[in-house]
Design an enzyme around this catalytic site. Structure first.
Site, short mmCIF file in Angstrom:
data_model
loop_
_atom_site.label_atom_id
_atom_site.label_comp_id
_atom_site.label_asym_id
_atom_site.label_seq_id
_atom_site.Cartn_x
_atom_site.Cartn_y
_atom_site.Cartn_z
N LYS A 183 0.86 -1.19 0.00
CA LYS A 183 0.00 0.00 0.00
C LYS A 183 0.90 1.24 0.00
O LYS A 183 1.51 1.59 1.00
CB LYS A 183 -0.90 0.04 1.25
N GLY A 222 -5.14 0.86 4.89
CA GLY A 222 -3.88 0.31 5.41
C GLY A 222 -4.12 -0.53 6.66
O GLY A 222 -3.42 -1.50 6.91
N GLU A 260 10.56 1.19 10.07
CA GLU A 260 11.65 2.13 9.77
C GLU A 260 11.03 3.51 9.89
O GLU A 260 10.19 3.91 9.07
CB GLU A 260 12.18 1.84 8.36
N CYS A 293 14.48 10.54 6.21
CA CYS A 293 14.53 10.19 7.64
C CYS A 293 15.97 10.17 8.17
O CYS A 293 16.20 10.44 9.34
CB CYS A 293 13.85 8.87 7.88
N GLU A 392 11.16 15.63 14.60
CA GLU A 392 11.47 15.49 13.17
C GLU A 392 10.63 16.49 12.39
O GLU A 392 9.40 16.43 12.40
CB GLU A 392 11.16 14.06 12.70
P1 NAD Z 1 2.67 8.46 7.73
O1 NAD Z 1 3.59 7.70 8.57
O2 NAD Z 1 1.36 8.82 8.32
O3 NAD Z 1 2.34 7.65 6.37
C1 NAD Z 1 3.18 6.68 5.80
C2 NAD Z 1 2.32 5.59 5.17
O4 NAD Z 1 1.49 4.97 6.15
C3 NAD Z 1 1.37 6.06 4.08
O5 NAD Z 1 1.29 5.08 3.06
C4 NAD Z 1 0.05 6.16 4.81
O6 NAD Z 1 -1.07 6.08 3.95
C5 NAD Z 1 0.13 4.96 5.73
N1 NAD Z 1 -0.70 5.02 6.93
C6 NAD Z 1 -1.05 6.13 7.64
N2 NAD Z 1 -1.77 5.77 8.72
C7 NAD Z 1 -1.87 4.42 8.70
C8 NAD Z 1 -2.48 3.47 9.56
N3 NAD Z 1 -3.13 3.83 10.67
N4 NAD Z 1 -2.38 2.16 9.25
C9 NAD Z 1 -1.71 1.75 8.15
N5 NAD Z 1 -1.11 2.62 7.28
C10 NAD Z 1 -1.18 3.93 7.58
O7 NAD Z 1 3.43 9.73 7.20
P2 NAD Z 1 2.83 11.08 6.62
O8 NAD Z 1 1.57 11.51 7.29
O9 NAD Z 1 2.73 10.90 5.15
O10 NAD Z 1 3.99 12.09 7.02
C11 NAD Z 1 4.00 12.65 8.32
C12 NAD Z 1 5.38 12.69 8.91
O11 NAD Z 1 5.95 11.40 8.89
C13 NAD Z 1 6.40 13.52 8.17
O12 NAD Z 1 6.32 14.86 8.46
C14 NAD Z 1 7.68 12.92 8.64
O13 NAD Z 1 8.07 13.45 9.86
C15 NAD Z 1 7.34 11.49 8.81
N6 NAD Z 1 7.81 10.68 7.67
C16 NAD Z 1 8.86 9.87 7.89
C17 NAD Z 1 9.34 9.09 6.86
C18 NAD Z 1 10.50 8.19 7.05
O14 NAD Z 1 11.07 7.68 6.08
N7 NAD Z 1 10.91 7.90 8.27
C19 NAD Z 1 8.73 9.13 5.61
C20 NAD Z 1 7.63 9.96 5.43
C21 NAD Z 1 7.17 10.71 6.49
#
Ligand code: NAD
Length: 490
Positions: A183, A222, A260, A293, A392
């Site tokens: 996903k 998800g 991660e 990250c 972050e």
């Molecule tokens: P997020 O962690 O919410 O989303 C990442 C993925 O998880 C997306 O595919 C999203 O649709 C999915 N997702 C969200 N909620 C879920 C749930 N409850 N169950 C299953 N899947 C779920 O990240 P975001 O909202 O897109 O970004 C927010 C913050 O996350 C950023 O500002 C940053 O700090 C951090 N981020 C970190 C990384 C990393 O590589 N560590 C990458 C992107 C974002």
């Protein structure tokens, strides 16, 4: 537009399909704010179909035991991606807003090349081994240890390096013999649907082995992966907040989780370092608008040479090349969406309010009225406990902190809930190595050395995650271990 580009369908049970509801969501170019296409908006129903297909493919076919088939399919996938490399390049830039320069490395080229590591692993991995004959409770036994696929694997990925992260999960999971449901993030669906199309049309992957379900911004889709008993494992990259939620939801069915997550990595410059060569590279925090990250977002400068370091940083930040991501000379494009831009601007306001000194940037650049841009931003005199030194930001913002001696630098670097990466620079390799060993993080760069590679385990300590991606350790995340004892005739 080529045949591969702008694929709007999902891959479920071997077929490219629309959402049953007929609904789609918009794919937006973050540099122009233009809608560049529509993508199937999958729901819970499609995700459950994908889980059923993946379960059936794992339980009822020889995928998990047929290594020759797995190697062939992954080779076909790699070859297909290779053929479409130049179709993928502009598409990734358009939906991610990444500088095109990065597609010649981690955003595209190296991801395709690195599939070879997963293919080679199928042949090279020690799938079984014998333990010495053992005497236990009056029985003399031989013992064999086997490694087998975990089963059905849910992979959930973010938008910052989407193509790389999609393949970093699909590659080893399939090579190890699992079936997969990916996903992808709603902001970057084409980096997944392009893989779906090539998998469906250019490989022998059996139906159900790889499924890709796109969905607009609905956590419930998800969450099928984290709550469904038929899914054995969830491999997630994204925010620590979502990581916690995934782990908590996975607890009911005791899911194996690989996480991660975020980082707040320290770049430690020691007082004997070549400041003119090392300190300006601190501006690389702004690479890809800081949306990585493992980027070092805190720079630690020694009190004895603090002003000299700040001056060098100010010059580097003021000259940092950014703007149109299709321009090869730019190292930074926009943030992914308006929500992220507002989030980053909020952090900048917090930084000022908590007393840090804003030296460069801090707002939206006037020259880019369209696109989710934030200026390269440099804060100095930041308190190690301030919000911008602890949380972050995921934007082009560097926090500069002052330290007194090596012990103080280590203490400040470790004063973080995160532990993903870091770097150390010194004229003395021994001194730099000793500090690198004392930092509680999963990766460290010493004197500019690069730790990244398909065979380098990558992941975090503390709130930065659980487990490792890439390398032998990353491959083994996708494996179970079985020990069999059998009697030996005296
Ligand atoms: P997020 O962690 O919410 O989303 C990442 C993925 O998880 C997306 O595919 C999203 O649709 C999915 N997702 C969200 N909620 C879920 C749930 N409850 N169950 C299953 N899947 C779920 O990240 P975001 O909202 O897109 O970004 C927010 C913050 O996350 C950023 O500002 C940053 O700090 C951090 N981020 C970190 C990384 C990393 O590589 N560590 C990458 C992107 C974002």
């Amino acid at each position: 537009m080529t045949d591969l580009q702008a694929e709007h369908r999902m891959l479920i049970d071997g077929k490219l399909v629309e959402a049953a509801s007929g609904r789609t969501f918009a794919n937006v170019n973050p540099a122009t704010e233009e809608v560049i296409g529509q993508v199937a908006d999958g729901g819970v129903e499609e995700m459950e179909q994908a889980v059923s297909a993946a379960r059936r493919a794992f339980d009822d076919t020889d995928w998990s035991t047929n290594r020759e088939l797995r190697a062939r399919c992954l080779q076909q996938l790699k070859d297909g991606l290779d053929r479409h490399r130049e179709d993928l390049r502009p598409q990734i830039v358009a939906e991610v807003g990444t500088p095109i320069a990065l597609t010649y490395a981690i955003q595209l080229d190296s991801c395709i090349d690195d599939i070879q590591y997963d293919i080679d692993m199928i042949e090279a991995y020690v799938w079984e081994r014998d333990l010495p004959v053992n005497e236990f409770m009056g029985t003399t036994s031989a013992r064999k240890v086997f490694h087998e696929a975990v089963g059905v694997c849910g992979a959930i990925t973010p938008w910052n390096f989407p193509f790389m992260l999609n393949l970093s999960k699909i590659g080893p999971a399939l090579a190890a013999g699992n079936t997969v449901i990916l996903k992808p993030a709603p902001d970057t669906p084409w980096s997944a649907t392009a893989i779906a199309k090539i998998a469906a049309e250019e490989t022998d992957l059996p139906p159900g082995v790889l499924n890709i379900v796109t969905a607009g911004d609905k956590a419930e889709v998800g969450e099928v992966l984290t709550g469904d008993r038929r899914v054995d494992m969830v491999s997630f990259t994204g925010s620590s907040t979502t990581g916690r939620r995934i782990m908590a939801r996975g607890a009911d069915t005791l899911k194996r989780v690989f996480l991660e997550l975020g980082g707040k990595s320290a770049n430690i410059v020691l007082d004997d370092a070549d400041f003119a060569a090392v300190v300006p590279t601190g501006s690389m925090t702004c690479m890809h608008a800081g949306q990585g990250c493992a980027i070092t977002t805190r720079m630690l400068l020694p009190a004895s040479r603090y002003d000299e370091g700040v001056e060098l940083l100010e010059a580097a930040f003021s000259a940092f090349p950014y703007g149109d991501p299709t321009d090869l000379s730019n190292m930074m494009g926009p943030l992914i969406n308006e929500r992220q831009r507002e989030r980053v601007l909020d952090y900048i306001e917090k930084g000022k309010a908590e007393g840090a000194r804003l030296l460069v940037g801090g707002g939206r650049p006037e020259q880019f009225p369209k696109g989710y841009f934030v200026e390269p931003t440099l804060f100095v005199d930041v308190d190690p406990d301030a919000t911008i030194a602890q949380e972050e930001i995921f934007g082009p913002v560097l926090a500069v902190l002052r330290y007194e001696d090596d012990d103080d630098a280590v203490r400040i670097a470790n004063n973080s809930t995160y532990g993903l990466s870091g770097s150390v620079a010194s004229a003395s390799l021994d001194r730099a190595m000793s500090i690198a060993r004392r930092i509680r993080t999963g990766t460290v760069s010493v004197n500019g050395g690069q730790w990244f590679g398909p065979d380098s385990p990558f992941g975090g300590y503390k709130d930065s995650g659980i487990g490792r991606e890439h390398g032998l350790e990353g491959f083994e995340e996708y494996l179970e271990t079985k020990t069999i004892g059998l009697p030996v005739e005296a």
